[in-house]
Scaffold this motif. Structure first.
Motif, PDB file in Angstrom:
ATOM      1  N   VAL A  77       0.839  -1.200   0.000  1.00  0.00           N
ATOM      2  CA  VAL A  77       0.000   0.000   0.000  1.00  0.00           C
ATOM      3  C   VAL A  77       0.874   1.250   0.000  1.00  0.00           C
ATOM      4  N   ILE A  78       1.937   1.241   0.807  1.00  0.00           N
ATOM      5  CA  ILE A  78       2.868   2.371   0.841  1.00  0.00           C
ATOM      6  C   ILE A  78       3.445   2.623  -0.548  1.00  0.00           C
ATOM      7  N   ARG A  79       3.898   1.563  -1.178  1.00  0.00           N
ATOM      8  CA  ARG A  79       4.509   1.680  -2.499  1.00  0.00           C
ATOM      9  C   ARG A  79       3.490   2.191  -3.528  1.00  0.00           C
ATOM     10  N   ALA A  80       2.269   1.649  -3.482  1.00  0.00           N
ATOM     11  CA  ALA A  80       1.250   2.046  -4.455  1.00  0.00           C
ATOM     12  C   ALA A  80       0.865   3.516  -4.289  1.00  0.00           C
ATOM     13  N   ILE A  81       0.778   3.987  -3.047  1.00  0.00           N
ATOM     14  CA  ILE A  81       0.461   5.406  -2.825  1.00  0.00           C
ATOM     15  C   ILE A  81       1.600   6.274  -3.337  1.00  0.00           C
ATOM     16  N   GLY A  82       2.842   5.835  -3.098  1.00  0.00           N
ATOM     17  CA  GLY A  82       3.974   6.574  -3.628  1.00  0.00           C
ATOM     18  C   GLY A  82       3.924   6.686  -5.141  1.00  0.00           C
ATOM     19  N   GLU A  83       3.503   5.610  -5.793  1.00  0.00           N
ATOM     20  CA  GLU A  83       3.399   5.628  -7.262  1.00  0.00           C
ATOM     21  C   GLU A  83       2.265   6.536  -7.726  1.00  0.00           C
ATOM     22  N   LEU A  84       1.174   6.571  -6.960  1.00  0.00           N
ATOM     23  CA  LEU A  84       0.057   7.444  -7.322  1.00  0.00           C
ATOM     24  C   LEU A  84       0.449   8.917  -7.201  1.00  0.00           C
ATOM     25  N   VAL A  85       1.188   9.243  -6.141  1.00  0.00           N
ATOM     26  CA  VAL A  85       1.547  10.632  -5.892  1.00  0.00           C
ATOM     27  C   VAL A  85       2.693  11.068  -6.794  1.00  0.00           C
ATOM     28  N   GLY A  86       3.671  10.172  -6.981  1.00  0.00           N
ATOM     29  CA  GLY A  86       4.819  10.492  -7.818  1.00  0.00           C
ATOM     30  C   GLY A  86       5.911  11.204  -7.044  1.00  0.00           C
ATOM     31  N   GLY A  87       6.983  11.515  -7.751  1.00  0.00           N
ATOM     32  CA  GLY A  87       8.111  12.174  -7.111  1.00  0.00           C
ATOM     33  C   GLY A  87       8.766  11.255  -6.100  1.00  0.00           C
ATOM     34  N   ASP A  88       9.281  11.843  -5.018  1.00  0.00           N
ATOM     35  CA  ASP A  88       9.950  11.046  -3.998  1.00  0.00           C
ATOM     36  C   ASP A  88       9.065  10.830  -2.776  1.00  0.00           C
ATOM     37  N   TYR A  89       7.772  11.124  -2.921  1.00  0.00           N
ATOM     38  CA  TYR A  89       6.873  10.984  -1.765  1.00  0.00           C
ATOM     39  C   TYR A  89       6.538   9.534  -1.486  1.00  0.00           C
ATOM     40  N   GLN A  90       6.601   9.169  -0.212  1.00  0.00           N
ATOM     41  CA  GLN A  90       6.063   7.898   0.263  1.00  0.00           C
ATOM     42  C   GLN A  90       5.535   8.117   1.674  1.00  0.00           C
ATOM     43  N   PRO A  91       4.304   7.693   1.943  1.00  0.00           N
ATOM     44  CA  PRO A  91       3.818   7.789   3.318  1.00  0.00           C
ATOM     45  C   PRO A  91       4.605   6.845   4.197  1.00  0.00           C
ATOM     46  N   SER A  92       4.776   7.191   5.449  1.00  0.00           N
ATOM     47  CA  SER A  92       5.568   6.359   6.346  1.00  0.00           C
ATOM     48  C   SER A  92       4.747   5.180   6.857  1.00  0.00           C
ATOM     49  N   PRO A  93       5.406   4.083   7.253  1.00  0.00           N
ATOM     50  CA  PRO A  93       4.692   2.972   7.902  1.00  0.00           C
ATOM     51  C   PRO A  93       3.907   3.447   9.122  1.00  0.00           C
ATOM     52  N   GLY A  94       4.449   4.449   9.824  1.00  0.00           N
ATOM     53  CA  GLY A  94       3.757   4.967  11.001  1.00  0.00           C
ATOM     54  C   GLY A  94       2.464   5.683  10.669  1.00  0.00           C
ATOM     55  N   THR A  95       2.248   6.004   9.409  1.00  0.00           N
ATOM     56  CA  THR A  95       0.984   6.582   8.958  1.00  0.00           C
ATOM     57  C   THR A  95       0.064   5.511   8.373  1.00  0.00           C
ATOM     58  N   ILE A  96       0.639   4.603   7.572  1.00  0.00           N
ATOM     59  CA  ILE A  96      -0.170   3.634   6.840  1.00  0.00           C
ATOM     60  C   ILE A  96      -0.717   2.530   7.735  1.00  0.00           C
ATOM     61  N   TYR A  97       0.103   1.961   8.604  1.00  0.00           N
ATOM     62  CA  TYR A  97      -0.383   0.825   9.388  1.00  0.00           C
ATOM     63  C   TYR A  97      -1.519   1.198  10.349  1.00  0.00           C
ATOM     64  N   PRO A  98      -1.474   2.351  11.017  1.00  0.00           N
ATOM     65  CA  PRO A  98      -2.651   2.757  11.796  1.00  0.00           C
ATOM     66  C   PRO A  98      -3.882   2.978  10.929  1.00  0.00           C
ATOM     67  N   THR A  99      -3.682   3.463   9.704  1.00  0.00           N
ATOM     68  CA  THR A  99      -4.809   3.652   8.780  1.00  0.00           C
ATOM     69  C   THR A  99      -5.444   2.312   8.427  1.00  0.00           C
ATOM     70  N   LEU A 100      -4.612   1.313   8.129  1.00  0.00           N
ATOM     71  CA  LEU A 100      -5.130  -0.019   7.802  1.00  0.00           C
ATOM     72  C   LEU A 100      -5.813  -0.646   9.020  1.00  0.00           C
ATOM     73  N   SER A 101      -5.225  -0.456  10.192  1.00  0.00           N
ATOM     74  CA  SER A 101      -5.849  -0.985  11.410  1.00  0.00           C
ATOM     75  C   SER A 101      -7.206  -0.336  11.652  1.00  0.00           C
ATOM     76  N   TYR A 102      -7.304   0.947  11.349  1.00  0.00           N
ATOM     77  CA  TYR A 102      -8.574   1.653  11.489  1.00  0.00           C
ATOM     78  C   TYR A 102      -9.633   1.051  10.575  1.00  0.00           C
ATOM     79  N   LEU A 103      -9.245   0.728   9.328  1.00  0.00           N
ATOM     80  CA  LEU A 103     -10.187   0.121   8.393  1.00  0.00           C
ATOM     81  C   LEU A 103     -10.634  -1.252   8.887  1.00  0.00           C
ATOM     82  N   VAL A 104      -9.713  -1.993   9.491  1.00  0.00           N
ATOM     83  CA  VAL A 104     -10.074  -3.297  10.061  1.00  0.00           C
ATOM     84  C   VAL A 104     -11.054  -3.101  11.221  1.00  0.00           C
ATOM     85  N   ASP A 105     -10.766  -2.149  12.100  1.00  0.00           N
ATOM     86  CA  ASP A 105     -11.650  -1.881  13.234  1.00  0.00           C
ATOM     87  C   ASP A 105     -13.045  -1.467  12.776  1.00  0.00           C
ATOM     88  N   MET A 106     -13.117  -0.765  11.643  1.00  0.00           N
ATOM     89  CA  MET A 106     -14.411  -0.326  11.131  1.00  0.00           C
ATOM     90  C   MET A 106     -15.170  -1.446  10.435  1.00  0.00           C
TER      91      MET A 106
END
Length: 208
Positions: A77-106
């Motif tokens: 997911v981190i890699r795919a978001i980086g590809e969507l945004v482009g450049g050198d941007y990548q969200p950090s694991p500390g941002t993505i994993y809580p987001t995924l956990s939130y989706l699981v909780d929901m």
């Protein structure tokens, strides 16, 4: 899982979390030290602009969209978001994993432990319903990301973009391996060697 939640609540920012993309990518924390008293320029400002695309639940929406396409590990997911945004941007694991956990909780995603203790995330019927409900917002967000990526591609020399992508791919494969094939942990000697290569490259770029 909490099936009693209505799907439309999935993308509201959790209490105290007003900025989904706030952590940026690993190794770029110094770029967030800019003040708020005047116009912002340079790489930090550009990163901040891209992160603002994910405010108000946008990061959760994109993550749900990606795991709807295929079950994915968090790093996928981190890699795919980086590809969507482009450049050198990548969200950090500390941002993505809580987001995924939130989706699981929901109740909008499941997390299944697979090889090496890693988790694979997949969308649920409730998640599909939430995604359909938010399709208009999703399409707008994808369009904004595509526009920003295209604009940045026009601003950066093609040779530099290619070289940066090669660098990111090589480092990702060395540290994370390929999908379904985790990389072996790096030894201290390997870490030191890679760090030395990066330091030397940085010095050469400054002098070029």
């Amino acid at each position: 899982m909490h099936p009693h939640h209505h799907p439309h609540h999935a993308f509201h920012s959790p209490r105290g979390m007003h900025h989904d993309g706030g952590e940026g990518s690993r190794g770029h924390g110094r770029e967030h030290g800019h003040g708020h008293g005047g116009p912002q320029h340079g790489p930090g400002a550009e990163r901040h602009r891209r992160e603002r695309m994910f405010e108000a639940g946008g990061l959760k929406l994109i993550a749900l969209h990606l795991i709807a396409q295929q079950p994915s590990h968090g790093y996928d997911v981190i890699r795919a978001i980086g590809e969507l945004v482009g450049g050198d941007y990548q969200p950090s694991p500390g941002t993505i994993y809580p987001t995924l956990s939130y989706l699981v909780d929901m109740g909008h995603a499941t997390a299944t432990e697979v090889e090496g203790g890693r988790k694979r995330y997949a969308i649920t019927p409730e998640g599909q319903a939430a995604l359909q409900e938010q399709d208009g917002a999703l399409q707008q967000l994808l369009a904004r990301l595509a526009h920003g990526k295209d604009r940045e591609a026009r601003q950066r020399p093609a040779g530099l973009v290619r070289a940066m992508e090669n660098f990111k791919t090589a480092l990702r494969l060395k540290t994370h391996g390929q999908p379904g094939v985790p990389a072996a942990p790096l030894t201290d000697a390997q870490v030191a060697a890679i760090a030395a290569i990066l330091d030397e490259a940085a010095l050469k770029i400054e002098k070029a």
